[in-house]
Structure formats: structure tokens, C-alpha cells
Design an enzyme around this catalytic site. Sequence first.
Site, PDB file in Angstrom:
ATOM      1  N   TYR A  42       0.850  -1.199   0.000  1.00 39.49           N
ATOM      2  CA  TYR A  42       0.000   0.000   0.000  1.00 39.49           C
ATOM      3  C   TYR A  42       0.875   1.235   0.000  1.00 39.49           C
ATOM      4  CZ  TYR A  42      -3.332   3.576   1.372  1.00 39.49           C
ATOM      5  OH  TYR A  42      -4.089   4.713   1.408  1.00 39.49           O
ATOM      6  N   ASP A  49       9.136   2.949   1.194  1.00 38.85           N
ATOM      7  CA  ASP A  49       7.980   3.655   1.742  1.00 38.85           C
ATOM      8  C   ASP A  49       8.007   3.452   3.249  1.00 38.85           C
ATOM      9  OD1 ASP A  49       5.500   4.407   2.717  1.00 38.85           O
ATOM     10  OD2 ASP A  49       4.369   3.594   1.039  1.00 38.85           O
ATOM     11  N   LYS A  91       3.107  10.141   8.628  1.00 38.07           N
ATOM     12  CA  LYS A  91       2.574   9.704   9.928  1.00 38.07           C
ATOM     13  C   LYS A  91       3.175  10.491  11.082  1.00 38.07           C
ATOM     14  CE  LYS A  91       0.175   6.114   8.201  1.00 38.07           C
ATOM     15  NZ  LYS A  91      -1.279   6.019   8.165  1.00 38.07           N
TER      16      LYS A  91
END
Length: 457
Positions: free
Chosen positions: A158, A260, A287
Site C-alpha cells: 500500500y 515507503d 505519519k
Amino acid sequence: MKEKALEYFESVKKIYADARPNSRRLHTEACKYMPGGDTRTATFFLPFPNFIKYGEGAYMYDEDGFKLLDFQNNYTSLIHGHAHPETVEAVREQIAKGSAYTAPFEKQIELSKLLTQRFPSVDMIRYTNSGTEANMHALRIARAYTGKAKIIKTEGGYHGTTDVFEASVDPNIKKAGTLDQIKVIPESRGVSENALKDVLVVPFNDIERTRKMIEEHHQEVACIIIEPIMGSAGQITPDLEYLRFLREITTQYHIVLIFDEVVTGRLSLGGAQKFYGVTPDLTTIGKIIGGGTPVGAFGGKREIMQMYDPREKKMYHSGTFNGNAVTITAGLATMKAYNQQAVDYVNDLGALFKEGVLKIYEKLGLNMKISGAGSIYNILFTDKDVKNYRDVASAHEELNKVLYMSLLTKGIFDAERGMFCMSTAMTKEDIRFGLDTLETSLREMLPAIAEEAPELI
């Protein structure tokens, strides 16, 4: 879902719904103005989501007065839990001076210096408003740098919701072809088939199949993008040799290796790349670096990142809220507080959680797995070793939804897929409360597990 699992699921859903009239009312009202009553698909669940009134430390409090120990932390972004005092104070001071300027300001330098010092691959950095944007620009600069267009990603990986990354994120494995020839499947309606023509998909942790794909297509491939730990796929940890192999073969064929680290940035001061000792060419992060505000960033080797230098007039990257004053201030306060002591603390809590889960499995006679590392773990209703997406997709994922609802009625807020992450706001007592509650829920579920997945008993 078989009879006993469905019966238990319906019973805990009823307990949940009957106790939350305020959330039910607010959800009904919200549905008039937002499709499904929310603006994030990932936060929706049946019968209706509970509306949160406020968060404080390791806990959230909903509109019906329930106190919830938050093991989700806004999908891992709140490393210090809710309303972290230093972050709140820094933002309060900054917003009084302005929330965004059409100009750079000094704190951007401070946060950039901190991040470039911590992440081994990052010589220079640029900011975005989300992990999706960060990955989009990392891909663009990889294409510009190499002069090639195709990308390789892992099945189940993802990287956000732009078209090119909406490939084989959560595919039906019955329709996805074989591991030797994975079929690229769009994650959502509306994804451009043309965008997916540039995407090649390989299994995670599979050196030989990945090698074959690279050797066949290296003249067309600009980059390989991976999550060092596959997050939404179930916190699947990497074989170290696989990461080392990717580093070697991408160097050999002039392919940009992108990590990522939007989620894994918390694993150490320098993310998964420092945790595992493998350095990519580009890194995307997000995040925790925004301190609870919208954020993303991408960075890497100086020779690559300088292509975005406006003085070079090679590439364009802008955005009204890129590096805005509130986000940068919140991120700087948060990351300063996330020092080595804090990293060790949350990782120790993670180890305590994992050890406790394994003891529960043994005590209840469950042949189940827990995956993950550091301060993030995933409970899996499978007895098989987990190496790639298909290992998780073939597990009894519906039981994770049952467990989620059961825990929610008992004061624990995790992710519906079974993900638990720790924050510095948590204590060992919080972890023990979480484990005790987990044991109670799994014990209640034993008849359902025995019927639904007898191999786990």
C-alpha cells in the site's frame, strides 16, 4: 462466516450498538452530508462507527462516554498518543503567529536537519501533505532521474491512493493469477487502466521471482517501491536477504530503490532502513513526522533530489500547504521528543505485547501467528508462516473483524485487520489491560474459531 462465528459477531455488534445511541444518532446525521457518514473509508465499520469526543494520552473518549485504550493511534501516526503536551504547546504558540505563509521559515530547516541526520538515505528532503503525495513525487523523480517509466511494487503493498499505486493492494487471490505471473488488479473502480500498464507486481520476500521480473524488464523500470514491513497487508516482516538483494540488483540495473517508510519510520531513529541496515535511494515518510497533523515527505540522494531545485528548472513541485507552519511546528516538537529513549520505550512495549500474545495463544491452545516488529504488530488467524500477501489473504480474516468488535465493546480500540501499535503515552499497565482483554475476547471466541478454523485449535 459459519454459524457460531456469525452468532457471536451479531451478539457483540448488538451490545456495541445498543450502548451507543449518541454515535448512532450522529452517524445518521452524518450520512446526510457525507457518503457513508464519514470521509475515510478505512474508518468505517458496521453497524456504525463510534464518534470520538476527545483523546488524551493513550485513551479516546467517545460521544457515549466510553473510554477506549487506543492501539490504533490514527493508523500509527500518533507516536506520543493524543494531545501530546509539548506538541500542543508548540502548535498553540505557532498558530497565534500564523498557520501558513507563502514563504519558507526557519523551523523547516530545523525539521529537515533532524530528519536528514536520522535517515541514512536522506541527504535532502521535501514536504507534502500526505504519504500518498510523497510516494507520487518519489515516483515522478525516479522516472525523471532514470528516463524510464515502469515501476515494480509488491502484491499487497500500500502506497496511497493515486492511480498508479492502486494496483494489487488487496486483490482476490483467486483472480490474481499465480505467483509466477501475478495479474495486476485495480483496487478501486475509477482507476485508470492506462496507469496500471506501467506497473509490474512481484511477491514480497521472493528473491527469485523478483529477480526474474527485474532481469526481464530492467530497461523499462524506473524504480522499485516497497514497504520494508508490509503494513496494511498484515505487518509482514522482510527477510533481510531480500532487502539486501533489492539493494544490489537495483544498483546493478540503475533502478531507483524506494522505501515507503510512512509507517516504518517509527522503528528506529532512522526508520526501517537503519533498523535493518539497508539504505535505499529514496525514502518516503509521514505519519509520526507531522505530530498528528497532515504530512508527508520524500527525500534521498542529493543528486536525485536536486532535480526539484527550482533554480535548475527541471521539475515542478508545489502545494499550498506543503511545509506549512502548523505541520512543521507540530512535527518538530514530536520528533524532538521521539529520541532514542522514546524509541526504546515503545519498542519494549511492543516486545511486551508480542510476548503476552504468544502466551495467550499457548494458554488457550491456539495455533495462531503474530507478525510485526518494534512497536507495531498484527494478530493473524492462521497457523502458517507469513512471508507475503497471499499468506495473509488465505488466513481467516473475517475472524479479525469479529475480534475487533468484541474488543471494542470491552474498551480496546485496535484496527479491524488486527493491527496494534504502541505509543509513548502507554504504560506497561495499559499493555497488560490490553492483553487481559484480548484473552477474554479470544476465550469467548473459541467455539467460533473451532467451527470456522479448526486447524487453529
